[in-house]
Design a protein around this motif. Structure first.
Motif, PDB file in Angstrom:
ATOM      1  N   GLU A 149     -14.948 -74.611 111.754  1.00 53.45           N
ATOM      2  CA  GLU A 149     -16.375 -74.371 111.552  1.00 53.45           C
ATOM      3  C   GLU A 149     -16.644 -72.969 111.002  1.00 53.45           C
ATOM      4  N   GLY A 150     -15.624 -72.118 110.980  1.00 50.44           N
ATOM      5  CA  GLY A 150     -15.825 -70.731 110.582  1.00 50.44           C
ATOM      6  C   GLY A 150     -16.553 -69.939 111.649  1.00 50.44           C
ATOM      7  N   ASN A 151     -16.368 -70.333 112.904  1.00 50.03           N
ATOM      8  CA  ASN A 151     -17.043 -69.698 114.030  1.00 50.03           C
ATOM      9  C   ASN A 151     -15.998 -69.101 114.970  1.00 50.03           C
ATOM     10  N   MET A 152     -15.287 -68.125 114.461  1.00 51.49           N
ATOM     11  CA  MET A 152     -14.200 -67.515 115.230  1.00 51.49           C
ATOM     12  C   MET A 152     -14.749 -66.481 116.208  1.00 51.49           C
ATOM     13  N   ARG A 153     -14.256 -66.547 117.433  1.00 51.57           N
ATOM     14  CA  ARG A 153     -14.636 -65.581 118.455  1.00 51.57           C
ATOM     15  C   ARG A 153     -13.468 -64.617 118.643  1.00 51.57           C
ATOM     16  N   TYR A 154     -13.699 -63.376 118.312  1.00 49.68           N
ATOM     17  CA  TYR A 154     -12.699 -62.334 118.491  1.00 49.68           C
ATOM     18  C   TYR A 154     -13.165 -61.410 119.596  1.00 49.68           C
ATOM     19  N   GLU A 155     -12.241 -60.579 120.051  1.00 45.52           N
ATOM     20  CA  GLU A 155     -12.583 -59.594 121.060  1.00 45.52           C
ATOM     21  C   GLU A 155     -11.791 -58.330 120.844  1.00 45.52           C
ATOM     22  N   MET A 156     -12.180 -57.306 121.561  1.00 42.44           N
ATOM     23  CA  MET A 156     -11.437 -56.053 121.526  1.00 42.44           C
ATOM     24  C   MET A 156     -10.963 -55.728 122.924  1.00 42.44           C
ATOM     25  N   GLY A 157      -9.957 -54.891 122.978  1.00 41.55           N
ATOM     26  CA  GLY A 157      -9.445 -54.474 124.268  1.00 41.55           C
ATOM     27  C   GLY A 157      -8.648 -53.192 124.144  1.00 41.55           C
ATOM     28  N   GLY A 158      -8.525 -52.493 125.244  1.00 45.51           N
ATOM     29  CA  GLY A 158      -7.740 -51.273 125.289  1.00 45.51           C
ATOM     30  C   GLY A 158      -6.356 -51.545 125.862  1.00 45.51           C
ATOM     31  N   PHE A 159      -5.371 -50.831 125.352  1.00 46.57           N
ATOM     32  CA  PHE A 159      -3.979 -51.038 125.735  1.00 46.57           C
ATOM     33  C   PHE A 159      -3.260 -49.702 125.789  1.00 46.57           C
ATOM     34  N   ASP A 160      -2.143 -49.677 126.464  1.00 47.95           N
ATOM     35  CA  ASP A 160      -1.248 -48.536 126.391  1.00 47.95           C
ATOM     36  C   ASP A 160      -0.797 -48.423 124.928  1.00 47.95           C
ATOM     37  N   GLY A 161      -1.027 -47.268 124.325  1.00 51.79           N
ATOM     38  CA  GLY A 161      -0.749 -47.096 122.897  1.00 51.79           C
ATOM     39  C   GLY A 161       0.698 -47.343 122.513  1.00 51.79           C
ATOM     40  N   THR A 162       1.622 -46.813 123.285  1.00 53.79           N
ATOM     41  CA  THR A 162       3.046 -46.979 122.972  1.00 53.79           C
ATOM     42  C   THR A 162       3.436 -48.450 123.031  1.00 53.79           C
TER      43      THR A 162
END
Length: 178
Positions: free
Chosen positions: A20-33
């Protein structure tokens, strides 16, 4: 490290939303290394880029990323050309720079179009290119500005190299991974 390009293939409705072209994305924080190591182990590219930010801008950027990481703020409707992991980083930087980034890049024509990038990036996937070509329509032939071309991480990296922030002698690093 913060990543605005997270999605889950295992979501029950992933395929229907994708079609449908209705993608749900998200963001998150992580240990950089660990995040960088994951990208390397997944045979994906990782770039580090110096950014000139004042201490106040660095704090504001970190505060914004942490606010964006909250459950109620972390999800967004993905749009490959207009709202993706790269434009989210671009927009966050522009926010803490008081619009300097957009003002600097929005008047620079690139000589490229969305269709040109689509063709270049799907050269070995003719079915994917054909589908994207149809979806793009005539708007896909409009010349992009450097700001708009920031939907591609490598182009964003190239374009922000030339932007200077008054009163910002300190160098920080941005890791761009999409």
């Amino acid at each position: 490290a913060f990543n605005w390009g997270i999605f889950d293939f295992d979501d029950a409705d992933f395929i229907p939303r994708f079609l449908e072209g209705n993608m749900r994305y998200e963001m998150g924080g992580f240990d950089g290394t660990r995040m960088i190591q994951f990208y390397i182990e997944s045979n994906r590219s990782v770039w580090s880029q110096e950014l000139e930010l004042t201490p106040a801008q660095k704090r504001e950027l970190l505060d914004f990323a942490r606010w964006n990481e909250r459950e109620e703020n972390r999800y967004y409707r993905y749009d490959y050309f207009l709202d993706n992991c790269s434009t989210r980083v671009r927009d966050a930087l522009d926010r803490v720079l008081g619009g300097i980034l957009r003002r600097s890049l929005d008047t620079i024509p690139t000589g490229t179009t969305s269709r040109w990038h689509d063709r270049r990036l799907t050269l070995r996937a003719p079915l994917q290119y054909t589908g994207m070509d149809i979806v793009l329509g005539q708007p896909g032939d409009r010349t992009l500005t450097a700001w708009e071309e920031g939907f591609l991480p490598v182009r964003l990296q190239e374009h922000i190299r030339g932007v200077r922030v008054p009163g910002a002698p300190q160098i920080e690093y941005l890791v761009s991974m999409c």
